[in-house]
Design an enzyme around this catalytic site. Structure first.
Site, PDB file in Angstrom:
ATOM      1  N   HIS A  64     -10.241   2.436  -3.428  1.00 37.06           N
ATOM      2  CA  HIS A  64      -9.205   3.460  -3.651  1.00 37.06           C
ATOM      3  C   HIS A  64      -7.852   2.819  -3.970  1.00 37.06           C
ATOM      4  O   HIS A  64      -7.195   3.197  -4.945  1.00 37.06           O
ATOM      5  CB  HIS A  64      -9.086   4.348  -2.419  1.00 37.06           C
ATOM      6  CG  HIS A  64      -7.851   5.201  -2.402  1.00 37.06           C
ATOM      7  ND1 HIS A  64      -7.652   6.266  -3.257  1.00 37.06           N
ATOM      8  CD2 HIS A  64      -6.715   5.114  -1.649  1.00 37.06           C
ATOM      9  CE1 HIS A  64      -6.477   6.814  -3.020  1.00 37.06           C
ATOM     10  NE2 HIS A  64      -5.871   6.135  -2.059  1.00 37.06           N
ATOM     11  N   ASP A  94       5.464   0.602 -35.397  1.00 35.02           N
ATOM     12  CA  ASP A  94       4.438   0.222 -34.418  1.00 35.02           C
ATOM     13  C   ASP A  94       4.974  -0.931 -33.585  1.00 35.02           C
ATOM     14  O   ASP A  94       6.066  -1.463 -33.850  1.00 35.02           O
ATOM     15  CB  ASP A  94       3.137  -0.186 -35.114  1.00 35.02           C
ATOM     16  CG  ASP A  94       1.908   0.061 -34.241  1.00 35.02           C
ATOM     17  OD1 ASP A  94       2.022  -0.110 -33.007  1.00 35.02           O
ATOM     18  OD2 ASP A  94       0.853   0.433 -34.787  1.00 35.02           O
ATOM     19  N   TRP A 128      -7.358  -4.010  -0.164  1.00 32.30           N
ATOM     20  CA  TRP A 128      -6.863  -4.330  -1.514  1.00 32.30           C
ATOM     21  C   TRP A 128      -5.986  -5.573  -1.530  1.00 32.30           C
ATOM     22  O   TRP A 128      -5.626  -6.081  -2.593  1.00 32.30           O
ATOM     23  CB  TRP A 128      -6.106  -3.136  -2.097  1.00 32.30           C
ATOM     24  CG  TRP A 128      -4.746  -2.917  -1.530  1.00 32.30           C
ATOM     25  CD1 TRP A 128      -4.445  -2.316  -0.351  1.00 32.30           C
ATOM     26  CD2 TRP A 128      -3.501  -3.277  -2.125  1.00 32.30           C
ATOM     27  NE1 TRP A 128      -3.083  -2.290  -0.161  1.00 32.30           N
ATOM     28  CE2 TRP A 128      -2.472  -2.869  -1.237  1.00 32.30           C
ATOM     29  CE3 TRP A 128      -3.133  -3.917  -3.317  1.00 32.30           C
ATOM     30  CZ2 TRP A 128      -1.135  -3.076  -1.501  1.00 32.30           C
ATOM     31  CZ3 TRP A 128      -1.792  -4.115  -3.578  1.00 32.30           C
ATOM     32  CH2 TRP A 128      -0.805  -3.695  -2.684  1.00 32.30           C
ATOM     33  N   SER A 158      -5.133  -8.118 -19.280  1.00 31.82           N
ATOM     34  CA  SER A 158      -4.706  -6.962 -20.069  1.00 31.82           C
ATOM     35  C   SER A 158      -3.212  -6.691 -19.894  1.00 31.82           C
ATOM     36  O   SER A 158      -2.488  -6.478 -20.877  1.00 31.82           O
ATOM     37  CB  SER A 158      -5.515  -5.732 -19.644  1.00 31.82           C
ATOM     38  OG  SER A 158      -4.996  -4.562 -20.223  1.00 31.82           O
ATOM     39  N   SER A 159      -2.732  -6.742 -18.649  1.00 36.54           N
ATOM     40  CA  SER A 159      -1.316  -6.464 -18.392  1.00 36.54           C
ATOM     41  C   SER A 159      -0.415  -7.553 -18.965  1.00 36.54           C
ATOM     42  O   SER A 159       0.666  -7.266 -19.482  1.00 36.54           O
ATOM     43  CB  SER A 159      -1.083  -6.332 -16.884  1.00 36.54           C
ATOM     44  OG  SER A 159      -1.800  -5.238 -16.357  1.00 36.54           O
ATOM     45  N   HIS A 242       4.885  -7.515  -4.143  1.00 38.87           N
ATOM     46  CA  HIS A 242       6.132  -6.756  -4.020  1.00 38.87           C
ATOM     47  C   HIS A 242       6.768  -6.454  -5.372  1.00 38.87           C
ATOM     48  O   HIS A 242       7.200  -5.315  -5.595  1.00 38.87           O
ATOM     49  CB  HIS A 242       7.135  -7.466  -3.120  1.00 38.87           C
ATOM     50  CG  HIS A 242       8.274  -6.579  -2.748  1.00 38.87           C
ATOM     51  ND1 HIS A 242       8.152  -5.537  -1.859  1.00 38.87           N
ATOM     52  CD2 HIS A 242       9.550  -6.525  -3.190  1.00 38.87           C
ATOM     53  CE1 HIS A 242       9.294  -4.897  -1.757  1.00 38.87           C
ATOM     54  NE2 HIS A 242      10.159  -5.471  -2.553  1.00 38.87           N
ATOM     55  N   GLU A 244       5.122  -5.849  -7.871  1.00 39.28           N
ATOM     56  CA  GLU A 244       4.249  -4.795  -8.374  1.00 39.28           C
ATOM     57  C   GLU A 244       4.760  -3.410  -7.996  1.00 39.28           C
ATOM     58  O   GLU A 244       4.583  -2.439  -8.746  1.00 39.28           O
ATOM     59  CB  GLU A 244       2.831  -5.008  -7.829  1.00 39.28           C
ATOM     60  CG  GLU A 244       1.835  -3.927  -8.176  1.00 39.28           C
ATOM     61  CD  GLU A 244       1.473  -3.924  -9.646  1.00 39.28           C
ATOM     62  OE1 GLU A 244       0.767  -2.992 -10.073  1.00 39.28           O
ATOM     63  OE2 GLU A 244       1.890  -4.841 -10.369  1.00 39.28           O
ATOM     64  N   TYR A 246       7.833  -2.492  -7.972  1.00 36.97           N
ATOM     65  CA  TYR A 246       8.847  -2.141  -8.970  1.00 36.97           C
ATOM     66  C   TYR A 246       8.242  -2.025 -10.364  1.00 36.97           C
ATOM     67  O   TYR A 246       8.775  -1.299 -11.210  1.00 36.97           O
ATOM     68  CB  TYR A 246       9.973  -3.175  -8.934  1.00 36.97           C
ATOM     69  CG  TYR A 246      10.609  -3.239  -7.572  1.00 36.97           C
ATOM     70  CD1 TYR A 246      11.348  -2.169  -7.088  1.00 36.97           C
ATOM     71  CD2 TYR A 246      10.426  -4.339  -6.738  1.00 36.97           C
ATOM     72  CE1 TYR A 246      11.900  -2.188  -5.822  1.00 36.97           C
ATOM     73  CE2 TYR A 246      10.973  -4.372  -5.464  1.00 36.97           C
ATOM     74  CZ  TYR A 246      11.709  -3.292  -5.016  1.00 36.97           C
ATOM     75  OH  TYR A 246      12.234  -3.312  -3.754  1.00 36.97           O
ATOM     76  N   SER A 257      16.033   8.587 -15.644  1.00 35.21           N
ATOM     77  CA  SER A 257      17.381   8.311 -16.151  1.00 35.21           C
ATOM     78  C   SER A 257      17.547   8.842 -17.566  1.00 35.21           C
ATOM     79  O   SER A 257      18.592   9.424 -17.905  1.00 35.21           O
ATOM     80  CB  SER A 257      17.647   6.800 -16.117  1.00 35.21           C
ATOM     81  OG  SER A 257      17.545   6.286 -14.809  1.00 35.21           O
ATOM     82  N   HIS A 292       8.865 -10.042   3.284  1.00 34.55           N
ATOM     83  CA  HIS A 292       9.093  -8.981   4.279  1.00 34.55           C
ATOM     84  C   HIS A 292       7.808  -8.230   4.593  1.00 34.55           C
ATOM     85  O   HIS A 292       7.788  -7.388   5.495  1.00 34.55           O
ATOM     86  CB  HIS A 292      10.217  -8.034   3.837  1.00 34.55           C
ATOM     87  CG  HIS A 292       9.865  -7.127   2.701  1.00 34.55           C
ATOM     88  ND1 HIS A 292      10.753  -6.791   1.731  1.00 34.55           N
ATOM     89  CD2 HIS A 292       8.738  -6.474   2.366  1.00 34.55           C
ATOM     90  CE1 HIS A 292      10.209  -5.978   0.856  1.00 34.55           C
ATOM     91  NE2 HIS A 292       8.972  -5.766   1.232  1.00 34.55           N
ATOM     92  N   HIS A 293       6.735  -8.520   3.854  1.00 30.80           N
ATOM     93  CA  HIS A 293       5.409  -8.006   4.214  1.00 30.80           C
ATOM     94  C   HIS A 293       4.731  -8.898   5.250  1.00 30.80           C
ATOM     95  O   HIS A 293       3.617  -8.593   5.679  1.00 30.80           O
ATOM     96  CB  HIS A 293       4.517  -7.927   2.974  1.00 30.80           C
ATOM     97  CG  HIS A 293       5.011  -6.976   1.927  1.00 30.80           C
ATOM     98  ND1 HIS A 293       4.659  -5.649   1.898  1.00 30.80           N
ATOM     99  CD2 HIS A 293       5.840  -7.163   0.878  1.00 30.80           C
ATOM    100  CE1 HIS A 293       5.245  -5.053   0.870  1.00 30.80           C
ATOM    101  NE2 HIS A 293       5.967  -5.954   0.234  1.00 30.80           N
ATOM    102  N   THR A 318      19.506   1.071  -5.637  1.00 32.23           N
ATOM    103  CA  THR A 318      18.686   2.286  -5.626  1.00 32.23           C
ATOM    104  C   THR A 318      19.546   3.512  -5.342  1.00 32.23           C
ATOM    105  O   THR A 318      19.377   4.570  -5.967  1.00 32.23           O
ATOM    106  CB  THR A 318      17.571   2.154  -4.571  1.00 32.23           C
ATOM    107  OG1 THR A 318      16.820   0.965  -4.802  1.00 32.23           O
ATOM    108  CG2 THR A 318      16.645   3.352  -4.629  1.00 32.23           C
ATOM    109  N   LYS A 321      21.458   4.643  -8.418  1.00 36.29           N
ATOM    110  CA  LYS A 321      20.649   5.431  -9.340  1.00 36.29           C
ATOM    111  C   LYS A 321      20.505   6.862  -8.854  1.00 36.29           C
ATOM    112  O   LYS A 321      20.641   7.823  -9.622  1.00 36.29           O
ATOM    113  CB  LYS A 321      19.274   4.774  -9.508  1.00 36.29           C
ATOM    114  CG  LYS A 321      19.322   3.373 -10.109  1.00 36.29           C
ATOM    115  CD  LYS A 321      17.951   2.801 -10.297  1.00 36.29           C
ATOM    116  CE  LYS A 321      17.234   3.490 -11.418  1.00 36.29           C
ATOM    117  NZ  LYS A 321      17.877   3.271 -12.715  1.00 36.29           N
ATOM    118  N   ARG A 441      -3.835   1.416  10.873  1.00 36.94           N
ATOM    119  CA  ARG A 441      -4.408   1.857   9.604  1.00 36.94           C
ATOM    120  C   ARG A 441      -5.757   1.179   9.383  1.00 36.94           C
ATOM    121  O   ARG A 441      -6.113   0.211  10.054  1.00 36.94           O
ATOM    122  CB  ARG A 441      -3.464   1.552   8.446  1.00 36.94           C
ATOM    123  CG  ARG A 441      -3.156   0.066   8.240  1.00 36.94           C
ATOM    124  CD  ARG A 441      -2.320  -0.116   6.999  1.00 36.94           C
ATOM    125  NE  ARG A 441      -1.935  -1.502   6.798  1.00 36.94           N
ATOM    126  CZ  ARG A 441      -1.418  -1.963   5.668  1.00 36.94           C
ATOM    127  NH1 ARG A 441      -1.236  -1.156   4.642  1.00 36.94           N
ATOM    128  NH2 ARG A 441      -1.077  -3.239   5.544  1.00 36.94           N
TER     129      ARG A 441
END
Length: 520
Positions: A64, A94, A128, A158-159, A242, A244, A246, A257, A292-293, A318, A321, A441
């Site tokens: 998931h 293009d 994950w 791919s990315s 991390h 990821e 953003y 925006s 921080h994780h 943040t 914004k 969790r």
């Protein structure tokens, strides 16, 4: 459906068709991930009667998370809307590298096959995050974990290819005469996103490759018995993980925006430079706070203070914004009853909620108490599931008339917004309470005193699933009724910084998009 038509899609180099392919693949995988989330909530419905074994439950949780991040949000937000919008916003025919673009899109197919194979084998219940030693050969001996890692390798390639294409296209367009202040904020958002992917994905690929060597070739990169360090993998994973966050939310920032700037009544764009530099600050700060994780791995005090402080500082750009969006909304010429206004306000509320809980977790003391509890689940779902998913819906609502030539039913959009808001908050808000009570969790056994609140979360997940099907119906209804779009949300400035191509030019793909939706 003729064979020639099918081949024209398989071998297409057109950015609009490739964007449609990304979007359809992403939506297809998104509903698979949605189904897995419903299985998770069904398992949590009762604390004692389990509908599946614990191994299957762990496998479902792993799949998931990976599907929703790598196969739903990234293909739709970056591949889908990025491919479709960037050439139009830059007034280009293009992207610069169309063959590379097609390759990056179709790499998702074998990547998805590897992922579904790992799900079918059922031996990849490692989470994950792939933390060793749980993901090592000792505790995960099946081939499902290997297929899962190969899947991420292909998705990463791919990315990376897509990011290279976006950077080359945007850089060349800016270099050859575009005024920086006339470029849409969406362009800057995708540029920053591509740079983040290009910097962080190779580190994840290296970590997964080292883990594959540990599993299959008896190396010891992360095995303490051979002189390795499992914490090293955590550093490598979160150096990607991390940024990821953003990667998934920056395109949403750009979309919100762009919309707020377009509907604002100000003669001069309010806060344009502030919005761009706020995103730039978020990118710079987001790259240096990965640990921080990892407050619970035993870092020294100086490192803990640094990562905690910089994480809190991210709240400053943040906040810039959020307040800029609110100012532009209050000065806009869009009526408060318009669906786009409802959705933008909903995004701001939900994302702000996720940001506030993120500041709570940025404090190392609080994170040590709430680490690996449901509070963390609630936090990143308010950012990912609610923030990123809501920005996907907003992008469809705002640009669907440009893509198809048809307008969406405003009444149905309002109903969808209400149903989604109720479902989202019923599902995820009570999880903060679970976390504050200390419930861990990824554990489906819990005290029966929490069963009523867990049932509320399950009902909320069902309502959220209903809202997803309702949105697909809204898209289909607009094409079925063929309500031609003559205006756009009451604003003549909606196409600010967007190439003014005739609606009919984009509407030629309506029948093709209809076929793709029917195939889904």
């Amino acid at each position: 459906m003729s064979l020639r038509w099918l081949f024209s899609w398989i071998f297409t180099l057109d950015h609009k068709r490739i964007g449609s392919i990304y979007t359809i693949l992403g939506i297809w995988f998104g509903f698979i991930g949605l189904g897995l989330s419903l299985l998770i909530r069904a398992q949590m419905l009762d604390p004692y009667s389990n509908i599946m074994s614990l191994d299957v439950y762990n496998n479902v949780i792993t799949s998931h998370g990976i599907i929703m991040i790598f196969f739903f949000l990234m293909p739709v937000m970056i591949g889908g809307f990025g491919n479709y919008l960037l050439p139009l916003l830059l007034s280009l025919p293009d992207l610069n590298l169309p063959r590379l673009n097609a390759l990056s899109a179709w790499l998702l197919v074998p990547s998805g096959i590897c992922l579904l194979t790992s799900l079918a084998i059922g031996t990849s219940g490692i989470g994950w995050t792939f933390y060793p030693p749980l993901s090592g050969a000792t505790f995960s001996s099946g081939h499902g974990t290997d297929f899962l890692m190969f899947s991420l390798h292909l998705a990463g390639i791919s990315s990376i290819l897509s990011s290279i294409n976006f950077i080359c296209t945007i850089q060349s367009a800016i270099y050859y005469g575009s005024n920086h202040e006339s470029i849409s904020v969406v362009i800057w958002a995708y540029l920053f996103t591509s740079i983040l992917l290009l910097l962080s994905l190779p580190v994840l690929a290296a970590g997964i490759t080292m883990l594959l060597f540990d599993r299959n070739f008896s190396s010891a990169f992360f095995d303490p018995m051979g002189g390795g360090d499992p914490v090293l993998f955590q550093h490598m994973f979160w150096f990607f993980g991390h940024p990821e966050v953003y990667v998934l939310i920056l395109p949403g920032f750009g979309i919100i925006s762009h919309i707020c700037l377009s509907i604002s009544n100000n003669s001069e764009p309010f806060g344009y430079l502030g919005l761009v530099f706020a995103m730039f600050a978020i990118v710079c700060l987001g790259c240096v706070v990965w640990a921080h994780h990892m407050f619970t791995v035993g870092m020294d005090v100086k490192s803990t203070v640094f990562f905690s402080s910089v994480t809190m500082i991210i709240g400053v750009p943040t906040g810039i914004k959020v307040f800029s969006w609110l100012y532009m909304l209050f000065s806009s010429n869009i009526r408060s009853g318009d669906p786009i206004m409802w959705w933008v306000v909903s995004f701001i509320i939900l994302f702000t909620m996720g940001g506030v809980t993120g500041i709570v977790l940025s404090a190392s003391i609080m994170d040590s108490l709430l680490h690996d509890t449901w509070f963390v689940i609630a936090h990143f779902h308010y950012v990912f599931s609610l923030g990123s998913y809501t920005s996907v819906v907003i992008a469809f609502v705002w640009w669907w008339p440009i893509i198809s030539g048809y307008t969406l039913n405003k009444i149905l959009l309002k109903v969808h917004c209400i149903v989604s808001g109720i479902g989202f908050n019923m599902c995820f808000f009570p999880m903060h309470y679970f976390g504050l009570c200390g419930l861990p969790r990824r554990v489906c056994v819990y005290d029966s005193s929490f069963s009523f609140i867990s049932q509320i979360c399950t009902v909320g997940s069902l309502i959220s699933a209903l809202s997803a099907f309702l949105f697909l119906f809204i898209l289909w209804e607009s094409m079925y009724t063929k309500n031609i779009c003559l205006g756009h949300w009451g604003s003549n400035s909606v196409h600010t910084n967007l190439m003014h191509s005739p609606i009919s030019y984009h509407a030629t793909y309506t029948s093709k998009i209809t076929w793709w939706i029917l195939l889904v």
